[in-house]
Design an enzyme around this catalytic site. Structure first.
Site, PDB file in Angstrom:
ATOM      1  N   ASN A 168       0.803  -1.233   0.000  1.00 60.42           N
ATOM      2  CA  ASN A 168       0.000   0.000   0.000  1.00 60.42           C
ATOM      3  C   ASN A 168       0.836   1.283   0.000  1.00 60.42           C
ATOM      4  OD1 ASN A 168       0.807  -0.596   2.619  1.00 60.42           O
ATOM      5  ND2 ASN A 168      -1.110   0.063   3.557  1.00 60.42           N
TER       6      ASN A 168
ATOM      7  N   GLU B  35       5.354  -3.553  11.976  1.00 56.81           N
ATOM      8  CA  GLU B  35       4.103  -2.792  11.903  1.00 56.81           C
ATOM      9  C   GLU B  35       3.072  -3.717  11.272  1.00 56.81           C
ATOM     10  OE1 GLU B  35       2.076   0.700   9.206  1.00 56.81           O
ATOM     11  OE2 GLU B  35       4.258   0.556   9.292  1.00 56.81           O
TER      12      GLU B  35
ATOM     13  N   CYS C 224      -3.248   0.546   7.371  1.00 60.04           N
ATOM     14  CA  CYS C 224      -3.344  -0.027   8.716  1.00 60.04           C
ATOM     15  C   CYS C 224      -3.917   0.982   9.689  1.00 60.04           C
ATOM     16  CB  CYS C 224      -1.979  -0.522   9.187  1.00 60.04           C
ATOM     17  SG  CYS C 224      -0.720   0.755   9.293  1.00 60.04           S
TER      18      CYS C 224
END
Length: 464
Positions: free
Chosen positions: A141, A237, A271
């Site tokens: 992304n 992450e 996220c």
């Protein structure tokens, strides 16, 4: 290294092949890691002022290629023009700031006589030294920004880097990595590994010559890496189910605006996207209506067909669209009230809003990575906190209230890495600490924090 096979990279916008990347073998991986080991021996001994100059040159080169890389991001990961350009410019800023930060980080002297029994002739010199070969794994992304956020701090610290981009995003990520190489890094200091994670993923994360793993991606894959990597230090992450907690004294116009922007930008494929609204009953009706009105302003479409800014674009692949559609259908069956959206054309799902979502629905707990937002009504602030904390994730949360004292009280009770007060959940600016708790991550990112994470302390004790 000569790859024998290649992987076609198709655009999620047109389904056309836009490039190819090598499908590397384990032997290819061995060769690249060996080069990194050799390069590390040279790179770690270069003075810091020389290492930062490489980063400044990369930042300049990145801006020179802004148009080309922006176009590639649009084609490869489906971003609109504004978002793609912003990622390139932001990444150049990140790289420059990383160089600036590194120049101003210092070691430490500790005198032994500050501890009982210590003598004045003993003191320790504390330095941060590079770890070795860093494996940097980036997601689809933000294939440029989240690659640079790993590569730049690792390199400026004196490490060598083996970079593994997500397959979808590997053209954009490799473009960036090649700019680092183009400015003249010593041979092997930055190597690029491409290929299917199912074929080389476990091999590379368990390789005996990888000294650190910096990964951004799904919690499922992150958990797997953590089990496989064993004693290798990690910086991760992972996923999130970021909640917007809305109290009865919130400014509802401001709240609705931030919620819609936070939930639907880049189709929610972030996220840190707001993925659920938890609102007290007193203002739930009014907020739902205001969110619905704000959603009418969203621009929806295909970036290759519509120029300019778009909020909701086709999802990255058919599997992602299928997953989101499944969450939508299950919510309908279980009685959630569909306020708008819920339609699908190919991989494009219209921005979708559900009210009266309950905790027995998957949409209340699972991360959609798509443009669907549930509203969960609660009776009290305490219930809002309880539902927020019941998630397996703990990345970020937002609290909307006009009472700052109350905002801090709620923020202190939320089990997340970051709380945004009267703002959408979001990453950045890139020098702020960025972290998740529970299933949302390990360690702290952010430029100075990433530099510290990818170094180790070495203590030299002087005895006079």
């Amino acid at each position: 290294m000569i790859a024998k096979q290649f992987i076609d990279i198709k655009s999620p916008l047109t389904d056309e092949v836009i490039g190819k990347v090598p499908a590397m073998s384990r032997e290819d991986v061995d060769e690249i890691i060996q080069r990194a080991k050799n390069g590390f021996k040279i790179w770690r001994d270069k003075p810091l002022h020389e290492r930062v100059e490489y980063l400044y040159k990369v930042a300049e080169l990145l801006l020179e290629h802004e148009v080309e890389l922006t176009s590639l991001l649009i084609k490869e990961v489906g971003k609109d023009q504004k978002s793609a350009k912003s990622e390139v410019v932001r990444t150049a800023d990140l790289i420059k700031f990383t160089a600036d930060t590194a120049k101003n980080m210092h070691g430490q002297n500790i005198n032994a006589d500050s501890f009982p029994g210590g003598n004045k002739g003993k003191f320790a010199i504390i330095k941060h030294v590079p770890i070795g070969v860093v494996l940097a794994v980036s997601p689809f992304n933000y294939p440029v920004n989240l690659a640079a956020s790993k590569i730049a701090p690792a390199l400026v610290s004196g490490n060598a880097v083996v970079f593994k981009p997500a397959t979808q995003g590997s053209l954009s990520g490799s473009f960036l990595a090649k700019l680092f190489i183009e400015v003249g890094l010593p041979e092997g200091v930055l190597g690029i590994v491409t290929g299917k994670g199912s074929q080389i993923g476990d091999y590379i994360v368990t390789h005996c010559d990888i000294n650190f793993i910096n990964f951004t991606g799904s919690t499922e894959v992150g958990n797997h890496i953590a089990k496989e990597a064993k004693m290798v230090p990690l910086l991760m992450e992972l996923g999130g189910k970021d909640a917007a907690v809305v109290l009865e004294d919130a400014d509802l116009d401001l709240t609705a605006s931030h919620i819609v922007g936070g939930a639907f930008a880049y189709s929610g494929q972030r996220c840190t996207a707001i993925k659920r609204v938890i609102v007290v009953n007193e203002v739930a009706d009014a907020l739902a209506e205001k969110i619905k009105e704000q959603m009418k302003k969203l621009k929806v479409g295909n970036p290759v067909e519509i120029e300019g800014t778009l909020d909701v674009v086709p999802l990255i692949n058919e599997g992602s669209a299928d997953f989101v559609e499944g969450l939508i259908e299950e919510a309908k069956i279980k009685g959630a009230k569909l306020l708008c959206g819920g339609e699908r054309k190919g991989n494009l799902i219209t921005p979708t809003l559900f009210d009266y979502v309950t905790t027995d629905m998957r949409l209340a707990w699972e991360e959609p990575f798509g443009p669907v937002l549930p509203i969960i009504r609660v009776n009290s602030e305490e219930e809002a906190i309880q539902i927020t904390n019941a998630s397996e994730y703990g990345l970020q949360a937002s609290v909307f209230t006009t009472n700052m004292h109350r905002a801090f009280e709620v923020a202190d009770k939320l089990e997340v890495g970051t709380v945004q007060i009267n703002n959408k959940t979001e990453r950045g600016p890139d020098h702020l600490p960025f972290l998740g708790v529970k299933s949302s991550g390990i360690g702290v990112q952010g430029i100075s924090y990433s530099i510290e994470a990818m170094t180790r302390i070495k203590s030299t004790v002087i005895n006079l």
